[in-house]
Design an enzyme around this catalytic site. Structure first.
Site, PDB file in Angstrom:
ATOM      1  N   HIS A 101       3.762 -26.795  52.354  1.00 23.88           N
ATOM      2  CA  HIS A 101       3.356 -27.923  53.190  1.00 23.88           C
ATOM      3  C   HIS A 101       4.510 -28.310  54.122  1.00 23.88           C
ATOM      4  O   HIS A 101       5.660 -28.388  53.683  1.00 23.88           O
ATOM      5  CB  HIS A 101       2.979 -29.104  52.284  1.00 23.88           C
ATOM      6  CG  HIS A 101       2.494 -30.292  53.055  1.00 23.88           C
ATOM      7  ND1 HIS A 101       1.227 -30.356  53.591  1.00 23.88           N
ATOM      8  CD2 HIS A 101       3.116 -31.443  53.403  1.00 23.88           C
ATOM      9  CE1 HIS A 101       1.093 -31.506  54.232  1.00 23.88           C
ATOM     10  NE2 HIS A 101       2.212 -32.180  54.136  1.00 23.88           N
ATOM     11  N   ASN A 149       3.438 -17.099  57.443  1.00 25.41           N
ATOM     12  CA  ASN A 149       3.906 -17.121  56.048  1.00 25.41           C
ATOM     13  C   ASN A 149       3.380 -15.913  55.280  1.00 25.41           C
ATOM     14  O   ASN A 149       4.098 -15.322  54.475  1.00 25.41           O
ATOM     15  CB  ASN A 149       3.484 -18.418  55.353  1.00 25.41           C
ATOM     16  CG  ASN A 149       4.427 -19.558  55.651  1.00 25.41           C
ATOM     17  OD1 ASN A 149       5.566 -19.558  55.184  1.00 25.41           O
ATOM     18  ND2 ASN A 149       3.976 -20.514  56.455  1.00 25.41           N
ATOM     19  N   LEU A 170      -9.794 -26.962  48.035  1.00 26.47           N
ATOM     20  CA  LEU A 170     -10.425 -26.316  46.879  1.00 26.47           C
ATOM     21  C   LEU A 170     -10.959 -27.400  45.933  1.00 26.47           C
ATOM     22  O   LEU A 170     -10.353 -28.471  45.788  1.00 26.47           O
ATOM     23  CB  LEU A 170      -9.398 -25.440  46.154  1.00 26.47           C
ATOM     24  CG  LEU A 170      -8.870 -24.264  46.986  1.00 26.47           C
ATOM     25  CD1 LEU A 170      -7.616 -23.662  46.355  1.00 26.47           C
ATOM     26  CD2 LEU A 170      -9.949 -23.189  47.168  1.00 26.47           C
ATOM     27  N   ASN A 175       1.255 -24.021  47.056  1.00 25.26           N
ATOM     28  CA  ASN A 175       0.990 -24.252  48.478  1.00 25.26           C
ATOM     29  C   ASN A 175       2.304 -24.541  49.193  1.00 25.26           C
ATOM     30  O   ASN A 175       3.246 -25.044  48.588  1.00 25.26           O
ATOM     31  CB  ASN A 175       0.062 -25.473  48.621  1.00 25.26           C
ATOM     32  CG  ASN A 175      -0.268 -25.794  50.068  1.00 25.26           C
ATOM     33  OD1 ASN A 175      -0.507 -24.890  50.884  1.00 25.26           O
ATOM     34  ND2 ASN A 175      -0.271 -27.073  50.424  1.00 25.26           N
ATOM     35  N   ASP A 216      -2.013 -32.335  48.291  1.00 23.56           N
ATOM     36  CA  ASP A 216      -0.558 -32.278  48.510  1.00 23.56           C
ATOM     37  C   ASP A 216       0.238 -33.131  47.517  1.00 23.56           C
ATOM     38  O   ASP A 216       1.245 -33.744  47.873  1.00 23.56           O
ATOM     39  CB  ASP A 216      -0.214 -32.708  49.957  1.00 23.56           C
ATOM     40  CG  ASP A 216      -0.858 -31.799  50.988  1.00 23.56           C
ATOM     41  OD1 ASP A 216      -1.013 -30.600  50.702  1.00 23.56           O
ATOM     42  OD2 ASP A 216      -1.212 -32.274  52.076  1.00 23.56           O
ATOM     43  N   MET A 239      -7.037 -23.982  55.387  1.00 20.74           N
ATOM     44  CA  MET A 239      -7.521 -25.287  55.855  1.00 20.74           C
ATOM     45  C   MET A 239      -8.769 -25.771  55.114  1.00 20.74           C
ATOM     46  O   MET A 239      -9.525 -26.581  55.637  1.00 20.74           O
ATOM     47  CB  MET A 239      -7.798 -25.219  57.368  1.00 20.74           C
ATOM     48  CG  MET A 239      -6.568 -24.903  58.191  1.00 20.74           C
ATOM     49  SD  MET A 239      -5.218 -26.068  57.919  1.00 20.74           S
ATOM     50  CE  MET A 239      -5.802 -27.423  58.918  1.00 20.74           C
ATOM     51  N   GLU A 256      10.340 -22.520  56.307  1.00 17.85           N
ATOM     52  CA  GLU A 256       9.242 -22.171  55.395  1.00 17.85           C
ATOM     53  C   GLU A 256       9.351 -20.712  54.973  1.00 17.85           C
ATOM     54  O   GLU A 256       9.107 -20.351  53.822  1.00 17.85           O
ATOM     55  CB  GLU A 256       7.884 -22.394  56.070  1.00 17.85           C
ATOM     56  CG  GLU A 256       7.537 -23.852  56.295  1.00 17.85           C
ATOM     57  CD  GLU A 256       6.138 -24.037  56.863  1.00 17.85           C
ATOM     58  OE1 GLU A 256       5.249 -23.212  56.599  1.00 17.85           O
ATOM     59  OE2 GLU A 256       5.925 -25.021  57.585  1.00 17.85           O
ATOM     60  N   GLY A 312      -0.879 -16.992  60.070  1.00 27.23           N
ATOM     61  CA  GLY A 312      -0.454 -16.139  58.964  1.00 27.23           C
ATOM     62  C   GLY A 312       0.998 -15.706  59.022  1.00 27.23           C
ATOM     63  O   GLY A 312       1.353 -14.658  58.470  1.00 27.23           O
TER      64      GLY A 312
HETATM   65  C1  GRF Z   1       2.529 -23.864  57.902  1.00 23.54           C
HETATM   66  O1  GRF Z   1       3.233 -24.822  58.636  1.00 23.54           O
HETATM   67  C2  GRF Z   1       2.267 -24.362  56.508  1.00 23.54           C
HETATM   68  O2  GRF Z   1       3.276 -25.188  56.024  1.00 23.54           O
HETATM   69  C3  GRF Z   1       0.991 -25.154  56.685  1.00 23.54           C
HETATM   70  O3  GRF Z   1       0.243 -24.430  57.618  1.00 23.54           O
HETATM   71  C4  GRF Z   1       1.116 -23.663  58.457  1.00 23.54           C
HETATM   72  C5  GRF Z   1       0.668 -22.231  58.356  1.00 23.54           C
HETATM   73  O4  GRF Z   1       1.377 -21.400  59.247  1.00 23.54           O
HETATM   74  N1  GRF Z   1       0.325 -25.370  55.430  1.00 23.54           N
HETATM   75  P1  GRF Z   1       1.167 -19.830  59.210  1.00 23.54           P
HETATM   76  O5  GRF Z   1      -0.332 -19.577  59.368  1.00 23.54           O
HETATM   77  O6  GRF Z   1       1.688 -19.323  57.914  1.00 23.54           O
HETATM   78  O7  GRF Z   1       1.935 -19.321  60.395  1.00 23.54           O
END
Ligand code: GRF
Length: 194
Positions: free
Chosen positions: A114, A22, A98, A112, A150, A95, A179, A20
């Site tokens: 990626h 992000n 949907l 999303n 994706d 993960m 990110e 988490g």
């Molecule tokens: C990130 O690398 C994102 O791009 C991918 O999963 C990872 C999630 O990281 N979809 P976090 O849980 O936000 O640290």
């Protein structure tokens, strides 16, 4: 079914499964004075997801979704989204795939992040694949979610250099940093067009 975004802040739900980082970053951005969004709900399919702790710290509603049957899981998600008046879904390390039905209901309202330069390296193990293919660059992409994995329209991308003797761990750390810059930028971009 989702209300469209007006002049007020957009109510966002973030879907996670793990660390988490992000999510944490988006929460921090949402708390800025001029932010155009608030995080009103966090959905996780894992009760132990670390990201839930940040949500708790900031008193954001959390819902753990049991995926014994994905039909019921999505029904429960829909209920929560409606209850919390959510206008945009941000997937951040979620993960679960949907269903097409779910995605159709929220067309143009699910995005999303990626960890690759899409359309290259969809799916998992993106860093490893990029290194094995001797790519000079990888990076990250924020994109709309459609029925194909994706493959939705790209909102923003950021390139990250791959060094000689890079490991997927090192590369993933550098990409994750990017990110954290890219996701809020992408949100800003799409929210000003809503
Ligand atoms: C990130 O690398 C994102 O791009 C991918 O999963 C990872 C999630 O990281 N979809 P976090 O849980 O936000 O640290």
């Amino acid at each position: 079914m989702l209300k469209s975004i007006g002049y007020n802040k957009a109510n966002i739900a973030v879907f996670i499964s793990g660390t988490g980082s992000n999510l944490k970053n988006l929460i921090n951005h949402s708390l800025k004075k001029r932010s155009k969004f608030s995080i009103n709900l966090v959905i996780s399919n894992k009760s132990k997801a670390k990201g839930l702790e940040y949500a708790k710290k900031f008193k954001i509603k959390r819902k753990i979704i049991n995926y014994l049957s994905s039909k019921n899981a999505e029904k429960n998600i829909l209920k929560e989204l409606k209850k919390n008046d959510i206008s945009l879904i941000c997937l951040a390390g979620y993960m679960k795939i949907l269903s097409g039905d779910f995605i159709k209901k929220f067309k143009g309202k699910i995005i999303n992040i990626h960890p690759s330069l899409l359309p290259k390296y969809k799916g998992l193990n993106t860093h490893q694949k990029a290194i094995e293919n001797n790519e000079k660059f990888s990076g990250c992409t924020v994109h709309y979610v459609n029925e194909k994995l994706d493959s939705g329209k790209i909102i923003l991308q950021k390139k990250v250099r791959i060094f000689k003797n890079d490991s997927s761990e090192k590369l993933s750390k550098r990409i994750l940093k990017q990110e954290h810059l890219l996701y809020p930028k992408a949100l800003k971009k799409i929210l000003s067009n809503f």
